[in-house]
Write a protein that holds these residues in place. Structure first.
Motif: not given
Ligand SMILES: [Zn+2]
Length: 108
Positions: A3, A5-6, A17, A19-20
């Motif tokens: 990911c 972003k993470c 992802c 999470d996001c």
């Molecule tokens: Zn993420």
């Protein structure tokens, strides 16, 4: 898959992802395009890609995620001005990574 972003790695087969909800990218894509270069620190620098690769394997064995950046990549982010090949780890892993690297170098 990673990911962007993470900056977390997921097993193959996961494409988004959890999470996001960001689309994951391949490791190759990610390594040339760090979104948060400040989260990563250079723990080793050399002019030998094989040496860097070996170090990365050692760090991985200790559960430390490492990436290798090669200055010849056009997308190389500005992380210091060291030449050649750099091994980067997450800021939080830096102390452990340095201890491992010192250990390896003192044995060779
Ligand atoms: Zn993420």
């Amino acid at each position: 898959m990673i990911c962007p972003k993470c900056e977390l790695e997921y097993v193959d087969g996961v494409t988004v992802c959890p999470d996001c909800n960001t689309d994951l990218v391949t490791k190759e894509e990610f390594e040339g395009n760090l979104l948060h270069p400040k989260d990563w620190v250079v723990v080793y620098s050399c002019d030998n890609a094989v040496e860097a690769d070996m170090l990365k394997s050692n760090l991985k064995g200790a559960d430390i995620e490492a990436i290798i950046l090669n200055q010849s990549d056009s997308s190389f982010p500005a992380v210091g001005d060291l030449r050649g090949v750099k091994v980067l780890v997450k800021d939080t892993d830096a102390q452990d990574a340095l201890a491992i690297i010192n250990d390896i170098n003192s044995r060779s």
